[in-house]
Design a protein around this motif. Structure first.
Motif, short mmCIF file in Angstrom:
data_model
loop_
_atom_site.label_atom_id
_atom_site.label_comp_id
_atom_site.label_asym_id
_atom_site.label_seq_id
_atom_site.Cartn_x
_atom_site.Cartn_y
_atom_site.Cartn_z
N ARG A 161 0.71 11.26 -5.24
CA ARG A 161 1.91 10.68 -4.62
C ARG A 161 1.59 10.29 -3.17
N ASN A 162 1.73 9.02 -2.89
CA ASN A 162 1.52 8.52 -1.53
C ASN A 162 2.86 8.10 -0.95
N GLU A 163 3.12 8.52 0.28
CA GLU A 163 4.37 8.19 0.95
C GLU A 163 4.07 7.41 2.23
N LYS A 164 4.93 6.43 2.50
CA LYS A 164 4.77 5.63 3.71
C LYS A 164 6.13 5.50 4.40
N PHE A 165 6.18 5.88 5.68
CA PHE A 165 7.40 5.79 6.47
C PHE A 165 7.21 4.68 7.51
N GLU A 166 8.09 3.69 7.49
CA GLU A 166 7.98 2.56 8.41
C GLU A 166 9.09 2.58 9.44
N VAL A 167 8.77 2.14 10.67
CA VAL A 167 9.76 2.07 11.75
C VAL A 167 9.79 0.66 12.32
N GLU A 168 10.93 0.29 12.88
CA GLU A 168 11.08 -0.99 13.56
C GLU A 168 10.85 -0.74 15.04
N TYR A 169 9.66 -1.07 15.54
CA TYR A 169 9.32 -0.73 16.92
C TYR A 169 9.86 -1.75 17.91
N GLN A 170 10.22 -2.93 17.45
CA GLN A 170 11.01 -3.88 18.22
C GLN A 170 11.68 -4.82 17.24
N TYR A 171 12.60 -5.64 17.71
CA TYR A 171 13.46 -6.43 16.84
C TYR A 171 12.65 -7.18 15.79
N LYS A 172 12.92 -6.86 14.50
CA LYS A 172 12.30 -7.49 13.33
C LYS A 172 10.78 -7.32 13.26
N CYS A 173 10.24 -6.33 13.95
CA CYS A 173 8.80 -6.02 13.88
C CYS A 173 8.65 -4.60 13.35
N VAL A 174 7.99 -4.49 12.18
CA VAL A 174 7.90 -3.20 11.48
C VAL A 174 6.46 -2.72 11.47
N MET A 175 6.24 -1.41 11.62
CA MET A 175 4.92 -0.81 11.53
C MET A 175 4.99 0.48 10.72
N THR A 176 3.87 0.86 10.11
CA THR A 176 3.79 2.13 9.40
C THR A 176 3.60 3.24 10.42
N LYS A 177 4.48 4.22 10.40
CA LYS A 177 4.42 5.33 11.35
C LYS A 177 3.74 6.56 10.75
N ILE A 178 4.09 6.89 9.49
CA ILE A 178 3.54 8.09 8.85
C ILE A 178 3.05 7.74 7.45
N GLU A 179 1.89 8.26 7.08
CA GLU A 179 1.37 8.14 5.72
C GLU A 179 1.00 9.53 5.22
N ARG A 180 1.37 9.83 3.99
CA ARG A 180 1.06 11.14 3.40
C ARG A 180 0.54 10.98 1.99
N ARG A 181 -0.42 11.83 1.63
CA ARG A 181 -0.95 11.86 0.26
C ARG A 181 -0.80 13.27 -0.30
N TYR A 182 -0.18 13.35 -1.48
CA TYR A 182 -0.04 14.61 -2.20
C TYR A 182 -0.83 14.51 -3.51
N ILE A 183 -1.57 15.55 -3.84
CA ILE A 183 -2.26 15.62 -5.12
C ILE A 183 -1.74 16.84 -5.86
N ASN A 184 -1.17 16.59 -7.03
CA ASN A 184 -0.55 17.65 -7.84
C ASN A 184 0.44 18.46 -7.02
N GLY A 185 1.21 17.76 -6.18
CA GLY A 185 2.27 18.39 -5.41
C GLY A 185 1.85 19.02 -4.10
N VAL A 186 0.57 19.02 -3.77
CA VAL A 186 0.06 19.65 -2.56
C VAL A 186 -0.32 18.57 -1.54
N LEU A 187 0.18 18.71 -0.31
CA LEU A 187 -0.15 17.75 0.74
C LEU A 187 -1.63 17.84 1.08
N LYS A 188 -2.35 16.71 0.94
CA LYS A 188 -3.79 16.69 1.18
C LYS A 188 -4.16 15.94 2.45
N GLN A 189 -3.32 15.00 2.83
CA GLN A 189 -3.66 14.19 3.99
C GLN A 189 -2.40 13.63 4.62
#
Length: 330
Positions: free
Chosen positions: A259-287
């Motif tokens: 399971r990979n998760e990506k959290f994006e934020v709008e750092y200025q008007y209509k400009c989006v960047m990835t803030k946090i990325e997470r990887r879970y393997i079999n339910g355990v956070l790996k990265q």
């Protein structure tokens, strides 16, 4: 003798008779203990099929050799280097356990490792956005062997290895009928009262291949891919995550449950960047990767909040003052 080794020997026999230089390029196989020593630093375990493959032969030493149409069988040492470089460059965009076996100009075929040894894994075609091409390595090698034996692969007058596309596709469908089918896929659309839609894609043999849930604004909220009657991949997204512009979750069951998760934020008007990325393997956070904030572009802000409103005001005034003139002229 296993089906995998038998098919490998059939390929070797064909190459020895029809393209000896490619056969001679194959290096002697490695002992199980040698393979274990070489792969010990990988963050995952390779399928047992891969061990059997490298015990048979350790890839092709000549970079111009082809194990099948265009593709070279990578020596284990080289495959490890490719895995390292690609993982460092693409990170969480690659499936966990991605490991290259066959290569042609930076694209090819890869297997999927897991936290524990498994007998096999799907084989991905990295040129096709990591789509599954074969159910496992044994199916792939049997398909290649049959392509040689039926002249779907042949040596042309110039001595090059060529492919009869139509015959090769027929053999591929024999081994992987769900992945390579004849005829059009069937689509079914359900329109809900809230304006959302559920779209389902079916194989011509009525096997479910994909479902897509689309909200009233046309955004894909969930996309699921199926293989052999089971969910293989699922992507979900939301624009209602507090404190974030969007949240994207991408899961797959290629081998482990990833399971990979990506959290994006709008750092200025209509400009989006990835803030946090997470990887879970079999339910355990790996990265987890937390990206630094991007600086705001002051020129962009001035243009957005001062120049654009000023242009709109001037346009509005121009319309007002030009209207009486047009009225008088009429």
């Amino acid at each position: 003798m296993s089906q995998l080794t038998d098919a490998l020997d059939r390929i070797l026999n064909w190459l020895q008779q029809n393209k000896p230089s490619y056969a001679y390029s194959l290096q002697p196989g490695l002992a199980y203990e040698e393979i274990e020593e070489k792969v010990k630093n990988l963050p995952f375990r390779l399928p047992r099929e891969v061990y059997e493959l490298y015990q048979w032969r350790n890839g092709m030493i000549d970079e111009d050799s082809e194990f099948f149409y265009y593709y070279r069988f990578l020596p284990l040492e080289e495959a490890l280097q490719v895995e390292k470089v690609v993982s460092e460059n693409f990170g969480l965009s690659l499936p966990f356990g991605w490991f290259p076996i066959f290569d042609f100009e930076k694209e090819g075929f890869a297997v999927i490792g897991a936290e524990k040894n498994t007998d096999s894994s799907p084989v991905l075609n990295t040129y096709l956005s990591d789509d599954i091409r074969y159910t496992n390595l044994t199916n792939m090698i049997q398909c290649i062997a049959e392509c040689y034996e039926t002249n779907a692969y042949y040596i042309d007058e110039s001595g090059r290895l060529e492919q009869d596309n139509k015959l090769a596709k027929t053999i591929l469908r024999k081994y992987e009928p769900e992945l390579n089918y004849i005829g059009e896929a069937r689509f079914e659309v359900i329109n809900n009262s809230d304006g959302s839609q559920v779209m389902t894609k079916y194989h011509p043999d009525n096997i479910i291949l994909e479902t897509r849930i689309i909200d009233a604004k046309g955004n894909t909220k969930e996309l699921s891919s199926y293989f052999q009657g089971k969910v293989l991949r699922r992507m979900t997204s939301s624009y209602k995550m507090e404190g974030f512009y969007s949240y994207i979750r991408d899961e797959n069951w290629l081998n482990d449950h990833e399971r990979n998760e990506k959290f994006e934020v709008e750092y200025q008007y209509k400009c989006v960047m990835t803030k946090i990325e997470r990887r879970y393997i079999n339910g355990v956070l790996k990265q987890e990767i937390i990206h630094p904030d991007k600086p705001r572009d002051r020129t962009f802000l001035i243009f957005t909040f001062l120049i654009v409103p000023l242009i709109r005001i001037l346009s509005f005034l121009l319309v007002i003052f030009s209207s009486p003139k047009k009225h008088k002229q009429s």
